[in-house]
Scaffold this motif. Structure first.
Motif, short mmCIF file in Angstrom:
data_model
loop_
_atom_site.label_atom_id
_atom_site.label_comp_id
_atom_site.label_asym_id
_atom_site.label_seq_id
_atom_site.Cartn_x
_atom_site.Cartn_y
_atom_site.Cartn_z
N VAL A 39 10.15 39.77 16.95
CA VAL A 39 10.57 40.76 17.94
C VAL A 39 11.72 41.61 17.40
O VAL A 39 11.74 42.84 17.56
N ALA A 69 9.19 33.73 16.46
CA ALA A 69 8.89 34.74 17.49
C ALA A 69 10.10 35.66 17.71
O ALA A 69 9.94 36.87 17.85
N ILE A 70 11.28 35.08 17.71
CA ILE A 70 12.50 35.89 17.86
C ILE A 70 12.63 36.86 16.69
O ILE A 70 12.93 38.05 16.86
N HIS A 86 9.42 40.40 8.77
CA HIS A 86 8.49 40.45 9.90
C HIS A 86 7.19 39.71 9.57
O HIS A 86 6.71 38.90 10.37
#
Length: 167
Positions: free
Chosen positions: A165, A161-162, A124
């Motif tokens: 998330v 970004a994926i 992350h």
């Protein structure tokens, strides 16, 4: 940074140097404030070397902060060493190491699924750093340089970004 025909970086490193030095100074200030809070002393007394040594060498949090400081220093040195791309790549790796080293102190080892939580947090943080880095690259690059690398920046920011998330 985009290389020219010789494999050297042609973009200005001045802004990057200022950002890395500001990051190193902020890490040092954070460390001093953390020691002041830990030992319950005022800011000026936290500069005592007898406070720094045990914290940096005998506690897990201090060791991760020391690793972050050393990694940031090596990133600054490598990026300024020469204009070769390999030095910038290793400087980038050291800066990522400096950014993720405090993440290893966020979960207790006595809890179940400790490795899963740490691994997810590291992915992350790395993804978030790449996403923010791609956004800053789009802002800080000159228009002529941005036109050359906009496709790469878009792909990096999309997958980062994926990953942010998902994790």
């Amino acid at each position: 940074f985009t290389p020219n025909e010789d494999g050297k970086i042609k973009s200005s490193k001045t802004r990057l140097n200022y950002l890395l030095i500001a990051w190193l100074i902020s890490q040092i200030c954070y460390l001093v404030f953390q020691i002041a809070l830990l030992f319950q002393v005022n800011f000026l007394r936290s500069f005592n070397p007898t406070n720094f040594s045990p914290f940096l060498t005998q506690s897990g949090l201090g060791e991760s902060e020391l690793l972050a400081l050393i990694s940031t220093f090596f990133a600054i040195v490598l990026i300024n060493l020469s204009d070769k791309i390999i030095n910038n790549f290793f400087g980038f790796l050291f800066s990522l190491l400096a950014a993720i080293s405090p993440a290893f102190q966020s979960h207790s080892t006595s809890l179940s699924n400790h490795e899963l939580a740490q691994g997810s947090l590291v992915i992350h943080v790395l993804s978030f750093l790449l996403w923010i880095g791609a956004l800053f690259a789009g802002i800080l690059l000159k228009q002529s340089e941005l036109e050359k690398v906009i496709g790469k920046i878009s792909v990096i920011s999309w997958w980062a970004a994926i990953s942010v998330v998902i994790t």
